[in-house]
Scaffold this motif. Structure first.
Motif, PDB file in Angstrom:
ATOM      1  N   ARG A  47      34.130  28.631  38.983  1.00  0.00           N
ATOM      2  CA  ARG A  47      34.962  29.348  37.990  1.00  0.00           C
ATOM      3  C   ARG A  47      34.805  30.856  38.183  1.00  0.00           C
ATOM      4  NH1 ARG A  47      36.154  26.024  33.461  1.00  0.00           N
ATOM      5  NH2 ARG A  47      37.109  27.824  32.448  1.00  0.00           N
ATOM      6  N   LEU A  48      33.553  31.285  38.402  1.00  0.00           N
ATOM      7  CA  LEU A  48      33.308  32.722  38.587  1.00  0.00           C
ATOM      8  C   LEU A  48      33.940  33.203  39.897  1.00  0.00           C
ATOM      9  CD1 LEU A  48      29.617  32.969  37.300  1.00  0.00           C
ATOM     10  CD2 LEU A  48      31.678  33.805  36.175  1.00  0.00           C
ATOM     11  N   ARG A  49      33.948  32.325  40.895  1.00  0.00           N
ATOM     12  CA  ARG A  49      34.557  32.680  42.187  1.00  0.00           C
ATOM     13  C   ARG A  49      36.050  33.042  42.007  1.00  0.00           C
ATOM     14  NH1 ARG A  49      33.370  31.778  47.695  1.00  0.00           N
ATOM     15  NH2 ARG A  49      35.261  31.921  48.897  1.00  0.00           N
ATOM     16  N   GLU A  50      36.721  32.197  41.221  1.00  0.00           N
ATOM     17  CA  GLU A  50      38.144  32.468  40.977  1.00  0.00           C
ATOM     18  C   GLU A  50      38.333  33.848  40.343  1.00  0.00           C
ATOM     19  OE1 GLU A  50      39.170  27.961  39.770  1.00  0.00           O
ATOM     20  OE2 GLU A  50      40.169  29.506  38.564  1.00  0.00           O
ATOM     21  N   LEU A  51      37.469  34.135  39.342  1.00  0.00           N
ATOM     22  CA  LEU A  51      37.594  35.427  38.654  1.00  0.00           C
ATOM     23  C   LEU A  51      37.295  36.590  39.587  1.00  0.00           C
ATOM     24  CD1 LEU A  51      35.738  34.663  35.277  1.00  0.00           C
ATOM     25  CD2 LEU A  51      38.198  34.872  35.642  1.00  0.00           C
ATOM     26  N   LEU A  52      36.301  36.386  40.448  1.00  0.00           N
ATOM     27  CA  LEU A  52      35.830  37.495  41.286  1.00  0.00           C
ATOM     28  C   LEU A  52      36.683  37.740  42.526  1.00  0.00           C
ATOM     29  CD1 LEU A  52      32.009  36.813  41.027  1.00  0.00           C
ATOM     30  CD2 LEU A  52      33.078  39.034  40.594  1.00  0.00           C
ATOM     31  N   LEU A  53      37.265  36.672  43.071  1.00  0.00           N
ATOM     32  CA  LEU A  53      37.936  36.837  44.373  1.00  0.00           C
ATOM     33  C   LEU A  53      39.455  36.894  44.317  1.00  0.00           C
ATOM     34  CD1 LEU A  53      35.779  34.736  46.845  1.00  0.00           C
ATOM     35  CD2 LEU A  53      35.347  36.954  45.838  1.00  0.00           C
ATOM     36  N   ASN A  54      40.049  36.295  43.278  1.00  0.00           N
ATOM     37  CA  ASN A  54      41.514  36.346  43.209  1.00  0.00           C
ATOM     38  C   ASN A  54      41.919  37.596  42.439  1.00  0.00           C
ATOM     39  OD1 ASN A  54      41.352  33.861  44.413  1.00  0.00           O
ATOM     40  ND2 ASN A  54      41.722  32.711  42.541  1.00  0.00           N
ATOM     41  N   GLY A  56      43.465  39.230  39.732  1.00  0.00           N
ATOM     42  CA  GLY A  56      44.004  38.752  38.457  1.00  0.00           C
ATOM     43  C   GLY A  56      44.548  39.897  37.623  1.00  0.00           C
ATOM     44  N   PRO A  57      45.125  39.576  36.446  1.00  0.00           N
ATOM     45  CA  PRO A  57      45.726  40.614  35.602  1.00  0.00           C
ATOM     46  C   PRO A  57      44.679  41.294  34.719  1.00  0.00           C
ATOM     47  CG  PRO A  57      46.100  38.456  34.654  1.00  0.00           C
ATOM     48  CD  PRO A  57      45.289  38.232  35.891  1.00  0.00           C
ATOM     49  N   PHE A  58      43.493  41.557  35.273  1.00  0.00           N
ATOM     50  CA  PHE A  58      42.440  42.229  34.503  1.00  0.00           C
ATOM     51  C   PHE A  58      41.588  43.030  35.477  1.00  0.00           C
ATOM     52  CE2 PHE A  58      41.392  37.807  35.480  1.00  0.00           C
ATOM     53  CZ  PHE A  58      40.309  37.985  36.326  1.00  0.00           C
ATOM     54  N   ALA A  59      40.919  44.035  34.909  1.00  0.00           N
ATOM     55  CA  ALA A  59      40.060  44.867  35.762  1.00  0.00           C
ATOM     56  C   ALA A  59      38.649  44.286  35.787  1.00  0.00           C
ATOM     57  CB  ALA A  59      40.021  46.272  35.193  1.00  0.00           C
ATOM     58  N   ILE A  60      37.941  44.488  36.893  1.00  0.00           N
ATOM     59  CA  ILE A  60      36.516  44.139  36.946  1.00  0.00           C
ATOM     60  C   ILE A  60      35.796  45.403  37.422  1.00  0.00           C
ATOM     61  CG2 ILE A  60      34.734  42.630  37.911  1.00  0.00           C
ATOM     62  CD1 ILE A  60      36.841  40.562  38.548  1.00  0.00           C
ATOM     63  N   CYS A  61      35.023  46.022  36.541  1.00  0.00           N
ATOM     64  CA  CYS A  61      34.337  47.245  36.956  1.00  0.00           C
ATOM     65  C   CYS A  61      33.123  46.862  37.819  1.00  0.00           C
ATOM     66  CB  CYS A  61      33.940  48.085  35.747  1.00  0.00           C
ATOM     67  SG  CYS A  61      32.637  47.363  34.751  1.00  0.00           S
ATOM     68  N   PRO A  62      32.606  47.772  38.641  1.00  0.00           N
ATOM     69  CA  PRO A  62      31.503  47.436  39.544  1.00  0.00           C
ATOM     70  C   PRO A  62      30.285  46.826  38.834  1.00  0.00           C
ATOM     71  CG  PRO A  62      32.411  49.556  40.135  1.00  0.00           C
ATOM     72  CD  PRO A  62      33.090  49.148  38.861  1.00  0.00           C
ATOM     73  N   GLU A  63      29.984  47.318  37.624  1.00  0.00           N
ATOM     74  CA  GLU A  63      28.810  46.797  36.904  1.00  0.00           C
ATOM     75  C   GLU A  63      29.038  45.340  36.498  1.00  0.00           C
ATOM     76  OE1 GLU A  63      30.381  49.629  36.232  1.00  0.00           O
ATOM     77  OE2 GLU A  63      28.878  51.180  36.656  1.00  0.00           O
ATOM     78  N   ALA A  64      30.258  45.051  36.013  1.00  0.00           N
ATOM     79  CA  ALA A  64      30.578  43.668  35.621  1.00  0.00           C
ATOM     80  C   ALA A  64      30.572  42.765  36.849  1.00  0.00           C
ATOM     81  CB  ALA A  64      31.948  43.636  34.936  1.00  0.00           C
ATOM     82  N   GLU A  65      31.077  43.294  37.956  1.00  0.00           N
ATOM     83  CA  GLU A  65      31.120  42.524  39.203  1.00  0.00           C
ATOM     84  C   GLU A  65      29.699  42.127  39.624  1.00  0.00           C
ATOM     85  OE1 GLU A  65      33.814  43.708  42.706  1.00  0.00           O
ATOM     86  OE2 GLU A  65      31.816  44.364  43.331  1.00  0.00           O
TER      87      GLU A  65
END
Ligand code: Z5A
Length: 218
Positions: A47-54, A56-65
């Motif tokens: 599930r996390l892979r999908e969020l991290l690699l695709n 998506g319509p949201f930002a992921i800041c470096p700290e969250a990543e």
């Protein structure tokens, strides 16, 4: 107890192809193994892979990543890696904590002390016994990776990192080579520009040597 081997390298360096071949090779020799990947390897990890690699319509800041990769790894180590090693298996893992040190620490520039702390926390004391680093020019790797991505279903393309600037990928390559230089005992640097068959031979050579050293050869 068991043998923990990680496969690292820039995008498109051929890790996934070689991990599959290495798994088949061990299978033919009757050596039990677990083939796994990061992020992934568990339901939570996928599930996390999908969020991290695709993308998506949201930002992921470096700290969250950084925190998401660490969370995926903590689950992966506890749920899949440690039990497999305890059962005496060879664990072949496509990326591990070195990827976090290189991508989030060295290339993204996050505080290295924090990255090291989270890596230590998530791996729960289990460092890889052997790390195979597939090294090649980033242009070659990205060309290969794009070919693979084009074959994926739209929306599932796992291309968030591929979209980074060339300079980012160059930094990743540099970071990996520095890591290998710092830990020569654990790393083997493989020239990944060779053919799939040539690389397979090199990977099997390193695996055989390590199995022999550990008395795990059958
Ligand atoms: N990431 C992170 O930032 N922090 C972390 O802690 C972790 C990961 C764990 C996902 O990794 C991304 O997450 C990754 C780092 C980041 N992003 N990037 N960059 P991944 O391992 O799942 O994704 P990847 O590195 O992008 O995988 P990849 O593109 O699939 O590369 P690969 O596994 O090294 O290559 P491959 O799939 O085996 O081969 C790619 C293509 O080349 C394919 O069409 C093959 O048939 C072909 N190929 C393979 N070998 C050869 C040779 N020898 N010659 C010619 N063609 C070849």
């Amino acid at each position: 107890m068991g043998l923990f081997v990680t496969f690292e390298g820039i995008e498109g360096s051929g890790k996934t192809t070689q991990i599959e071949l290495a798994g088949e090779y061990l299978g033919q020799r009757g050596i039990p193994c677990l083939r796994t990947e990061e992020p992934g390897g568990t339901s939570l990890g996928r599930r996390l892979r999908e969020l991290l690699l695709n993308r998506g319509p949201f930002a992921i800041c470096p700290e969250a990543e950084l925190l998401l990769f660490a969370a995926a790894r903590a689950q992966h180590v506890r749920e899949a890696i440690l039990p497999a090693l305890a059962a005496g298996k060879v664990v072949l893992c496509d990326r591990f904590a070195d990827a976090t040190a290189v991508y989030q620490g060295y290339a993204r520039g996050l505080d290295m002390e924090t990255v090291n702390f989270l890596n230590a926390f998530s791996i729960q004391g289990r460092h890889p016994d052997l790390t195979l680093l597939f090294d090649l020019p980033v242009e070659t790797g990205l060309t290969r990776a794009r070919t693979r991505i084009e074959l994926m279903t739209p929306g599932q393309k796992e291309d968030r990192f591929e979209a980074e600037e060339l300079s980012f990928h160059r930094k990743v390559r540099e970071g990996y080579l520095l890591a290998a230089h710092r830990e020569v005992e654990r790393f083997r640097v493989i020239d990944a520009a060779g053919t799939i068959a040539e690389l397979r031979e090199t990977v099997c050579f390193h695996l055989d040597r390590m199995l022999m050293e550990r008395g795990l050869n059958t």
